[in-house]
Every structure is written in C-alpha cells, then in structure tokens.
Design a protein around this motif. Structure first.
Motif, short mmCIF file in Angstrom:
data_model
loop_
_atom_site.label_atom_id
_atom_site.label_comp_id
_atom_site.label_asym_id
_atom_site.label_seq_id
_atom_site.Cartn_x
_atom_site.Cartn_y
_atom_site.Cartn_z
N TYR A 182 35.85 46.62 37.41
CA TYR A 182 37.08 45.05 37.84
C TYR A 182 38.13 45.32 38.93
CZ TYR A 182 34.01 45.40 33.17
OH TYR A 182 32.85 44.96 32.43
N ASP A 210 39.14 39.51 37.52
CA ASP A 210 37.96 39.17 36.64
C ASP A 210 38.40 38.82 35.03
OD1 ASP A 210 36.06 39.37 39.27
OD2 ASP A 210 35.80 42.06 38.59
N ILE A 242 38.19 39.74 31.49
CA ILE A 242 37.70 41.37 31.35
C ILE A 242 38.15 40.78 29.39
CG2 ILE A 242 39.32 42.81 32.40
CD1 ILE A 242 41.06 43.43 30.29
#
Length: 590
Positions: A167, A171, A173
């Motif tokens: 990632y 992004d 998470i």
C-alpha cells in the motif's frame, strides 16, 4: 481564506497586517513564491513571521496566507535513510526538482507518496484500539521494523483493516469508529514539532547507553533516556565524538541534526554515513539513521526549527518502543539563530545579546528526552537520549549557551583542544567532565558487570586527580624529588591515559570496546598498580618495575580481540605477577 499583506521585511523576519484570522505559531505562505513561514507573535491583526527561506525580492504589499496549522512533521515509512533540511523537506528530492542550489518556494512531500510498502496488520476488525496501539508493521529497512501506530485522537472500535499487502501512504489501511464518528487512517501521521508527543509515564534512566568509548562508558557514563552536552572549542573533536556515538551507541535509531554547521562538515557526514558499516547488521549505517542537514549558509530561521523537527521524529520512533538517540551539532548555532530572530523582533536582549528565554528553550529541547512507558494497550518502553554539541567562542564555558546547557544536562563531556592537538581521542578532559548518572546506574553495573566495578572507577578517577596534583610538584622541583610511590602514581595515571582512555578510531579492535572488556582492562591496569606498590614497599626499584617486559604487553592489551580478550588478559596478569614478584625478590635480597 482571508489574506494579509506585508508591511515590513527585515531579513528572515516579515511583518504582515490583516492577519486577524491567524493564530500564534501558524504556518503561513508568504509572497508570490509562497515561501514557508511561521508566526512568532501577534499584535492585533499584525503578525511577525519568521520565514524559513530566503526573503530577497519580497516587499510591502505582497500577500500572506495562513494555513491555520502549526509547523508539523510528517511521520511514517520512508524517513529512515532520508536527508532532510530544517523543515523536513527531503534534500535528494529537492535536488531532482531544482538542481544543486535550493530554490525558493519549492514544496516537496516529506515522505514518498508513490512508493508502495509491504504492510502486515497486527490487529483484527472488531477490536477496540487505543491511541498508541500498533495497527501493523512495515519492514522499512533490514534494521528497522516500522510500527504503524493509532494516532492520539483516534481511539475506538476498529471497523475495518486491510489485508497484508502493498500500500502507498495515501491508501486507507484502517477505519476506526471514534466518539466523533468514523475515522480513516493511513500510514502517515502529522505532529506539531514544538509540542512533545504524549506518553503514559516517564521512568528514571537507570540503564547505561553503551558507546564502546572507554572514557564515556567507564568514567562519565550516559544513561539511556539521558541528556549530555559535548562542549569544546574549534578543532577539539566534537564532530569526531558525535560520529563515534552515532556509529557505536547501543540504540535502535539515530537522528543526526546538523544545525548551522559548516557546509564541508555536513558534506563529510552525508558522504561518510552511507559508507559506514553498522556493527549491528553489517549493512549501511543509514539503514537506521535519519539525517537533518541545515548548514550555516541556509536560512537562519530554518536552523531554529531543525532541532524541533529532529526530536519530533525521534519521539515518534520512541513511541514504537525503540531506543533512539538525537545528536544535535550544534546547539550553539541554534542559539545564535534564536539571538538573530530575537534582535529582529526588537526584544529586550539578555546576556551577550541572547534572548532572555534562551535557558527555557534549551530546557524545552532537552526535557523531551527520557525513558517512557508508551501509550497503548500493549505496554512498551522506549527511550530518547539527547546529546547536544556546544561550540562556545574560544572555548569559554562561562558563555550563556554553555552555562544554560550545564544547568539542564546530567552528563558533561568537556572537550580539550590541547588533547586533540596531541592526537588524544576522544579528547574529553577527565578533570572537567562529569556524569550525574553514576550513582543511579550503580545497581546495574554491580548486577551486569561485577560488584567491584564502581570501586575500580573511583580508584581510576582518584589516580588521575592525584596525577594532576603531582604534576604541579614536578613542574616546580622535578620528577626526581618525588617518592617511589608518587612516581608509581604518575606511571599508572599515564597508563590510564594512554592505554585506557585514548582510542584509535582507525583500529577496529580499539575503536569499540564492550563494557565487560573495559572492566577487564581497567582491572588489569589497577592490578599492575597494586602489585607494583607491594613490590616498592619490599624494596624494589620503581624504574626497574616500569621497564619490565610485561609493561609493553599491557600497552597492547586494549587492542585485544573482542572474542578472546579474557584469555589474553589472564595470561598477562599471570606474567605480570611473576615478573613483579621476581623484581621484588631482587629488591629484598639487595
């Protein structure tokens, strides 16, 4: 957002009016190039701003826009091995963007946005997470596992977390259900650099920070989570000492702040650190190091911010449960930046022109060091050790920065230019230095080394002090006027100086000495002293004892192999006892 306008420019200080919407310590964008600045004080709608970039060409009427947020550091994967300037702009990225000369108004993210990291979750959806809990890990380098923490205002129920995979920092998470609603989390946090990061409890520093430097570890030890100052005039080896600490200190992460130092010194650091081999991993030292480079020709205001940027990064790694060292070279240059900005603000000057709040600013920096119990449901312990170089003009330790630092730190390694000129490194003067951690770490030394280690240290210090007193007599009436016992004191002190305190950074066996070997070497030298005193009392000639063949073996003992030194020292002790006893027997017969 409402804009103000410039009414005055004085070097890095800009005064703007129409700033009623701004607040103290807000970051602002100044002029058409959107230079980065920070508000220092507010008087009605008029703001005094320190600009972190060159202000040439700015004039009255130029726009000033506030961001509404204080100067903050970006914290996340990608910091290790990076070289930043004083306000956390990555210099290598700036090099690609603008060339070898820094351009004004260039904005580059502190962390790479396009790089994907291998994220491994450590919690499951449905769990309750607290601020400071570990959401997951990223193997940032071979030496550092980056632990992604729950931010301080994001505690709640974990609704969703991504699976293990790659990632980017943009992004999402995890999603946490907080009291204020859902909160999406990425791998990046932002934290105001002038505000210390929170922790659950501060603990007393009681474990020594092993550095492998014998004069430091044995005579003037520094505790993990402690504070130390390295004062000394030009050419006394401050940078040499700090490089040795960065390489050998028993810490997980090193944050090195080059604050206002000469460009050639900083260039040496930037070139040498990637080439240094980390003794822990056998790989590059940069794989557990963050460098902040702010040379003397860079804008003075950014120099003032650099130490806060560095210690905020260090606190972030401390909160992961790591032992971190912050090495600031030098706080004197930082204080000079404070003095310049204070003068431009027309504040009432204190001693030598420094602002009246110099001591409190120094204290705010060093007080962020310590051993802490971190936030989070899983109890972790981390430490932050702060070591600051002080460069007093002409080596005058009575000047305000040195005095203000001495009132705060608990370890003072006073460097001596005369020792450096004699090629005695580390050039720490054993008569002017001190450590206030000796007593608090006594139990650790007794448990981990031996019951007698504190007594050995005290004996060595007493011999070095007695040598200084005897040298006064020698200068007046000569060495021949001394008794045999006093000549033996001088010889033992010389052995302590040359065979114990002095180290050669170019010899791998001598550059670093583990603590048990330091105790063994010190015990060996003091054993020689004790045996010789007994022999002198039995009639042996002091000069004959000094000429024994074992004396040369003692001189080479400090370069013994780290894996087999015990057997070597035992053999030297047996030989020493035999030769001294033979000499004493000869004295009795005579």
């Amino acid at each position: 957002m409402k804009q103000g306008s410039i009414v005055k420019v004085a070097g890095p200080l800009v005064v703007a009016e129409g700033m009623e919407d701004a607040g103290m310590a807000d970051v602002v964008h100044v002029g058409p190039d959107r230079l980065i600045g920070e508000i220092l004080n507010m008087t009605g709608g008029r703001a005094s701003i320190q600009v972190y970039e060159e202000t040439g060409g700015l004039g009255p009427g130029a726009a000033v826009e506030t961001t509404g947020a204080p100067l903050s550091a970006e914290l996340g994967p990608g910091m290790i091995g990076t070289i930043y300037d004083g306000i956390q702009r990555p210099l290598l990225s700036l090099l690609k963007e603008t060339g070898s000369n820094l351009q004004r108004g260039v904005s580059v993210p502190a962390l790479p946005r396009d790089k994907a990291w291998e994220f491994v979750p450590a919690v499951k959806a449905g769990q309750r997470v607290e601020p400071g809990d570990i959401l997951g890990t990223v193997q940032e380098t071979a030496a550092v596992e980056h632990r992604i923490l729950v931010p301080g205002d994001a505690g709640g129920t974990l609704k969703r977390i991504v699976k293990a995979g790659r990632y980017t920092l943009q992004d999402t998470i995890a999603v946490v259900e907080t009291e204020a609603g859902e909160r999406s989390l990425t791998m990046v946090q932002r934290w105001p650099v002038r505000k210390g990061r929170p922790y659950r409890k501060k603990l007393p520093p009681q474990t020594p920070l092993a550095t492998g430097q014998r004069i430091i570890d044995t005579l003037f030890p520094l505790a993990k989570g402690g504070t130390a100052a390295v004062p000394g005039p030009f050419g006394s080896g401050k940078t040499v000492v700090q490089h040795q600490l960065a390489k050998w200190a028993d810490v997980d992460i090193v944050v090195y702040i080059g604050c206002g130092e000469r460009g050639n010194e900083m260039t040496d650091v930037l070139r040498e650190f990637p080439e240094l081999t980390d003794p822990r991993t056998g790989r590059s030292l940069m794989e557990r190091t963050v460098l902040i480079a702010n040379t003397s020709d860079m804008p003075v205001a950014a120099r003032e911010a650099s130490v806060y940027t560095g210690i905020t990064i260090a606190e972030y790694f401390r909160d992961m449960g790591y032992d971190v060292a912050v090495i600031a070279d030098s706080t004197s240059r930082w204080a000079e930046a404070l003095r310049e900005m204070s003068g431009r603000l027309e504040e009432m000057p204190g001693e030598e022109g420094y602002p009246a709040y110099l001591s409190s600013r120094l204290a705010q920096f060093y007080e962020r060091a310590g051993v802490v119990e971190t936030l989070g449901s899983q109890s972790r312990q981390g430490s932050l050790t702060a070591v600051g170089a002080v460069s007093p003009p002409g080596g005058d330790l009575s000047e305000p920065v040195a005095q203000g630092t001495m009132r705060i730190v608990k370890v003072f390694w006073s460097l001596d230019a005369n020792l450096a000129y004699r090629r005695h490194f580390p050039a720490i003067n054993w008569l002017n230095s001190y450590s206030l951690y000796v007593d608090s770490m006594g139990p650790w030394y007794r448990e981990q080394l031996s019951e007698g280690f504190p007594a050995l240290r005290a004996q060595a210090m007493a011999l070095l002090q007695e040598e200084e007193n005897l040298q006064e007599i020698v200068r007046l009436v000569g060495r021949d006027a001394l008794s045999a016992a006093d000549r033996l004191t001088l010889e033992t002190a010389r052995m302590l100086r040359e065979d114990f305190l002095q180290q050669n950074a170019f010899l791998p066996e001598d550059s670093y000495t583990p603590l048990p070997q330091q105790e063994g070497l010190l015990r060996l030298i003091l054993r020689w002293d004790g045996l010789c005193r007994d022999a002198v009392e039995r009639g042996a000639e002091a000069e004959a004892l000094f000429a024994l063949p074992v004396r040369e073996e003692l001189g080479r003992a400090k370069t013994a192999d780290r894996d087999s030194w015990r057997a070597g020292y035992e053999a030297i002790e047996i030989t020493m006892a035999r030769q001294i006893a033979a000499q004493a027997q000869g004295g009795v017969q005579a």
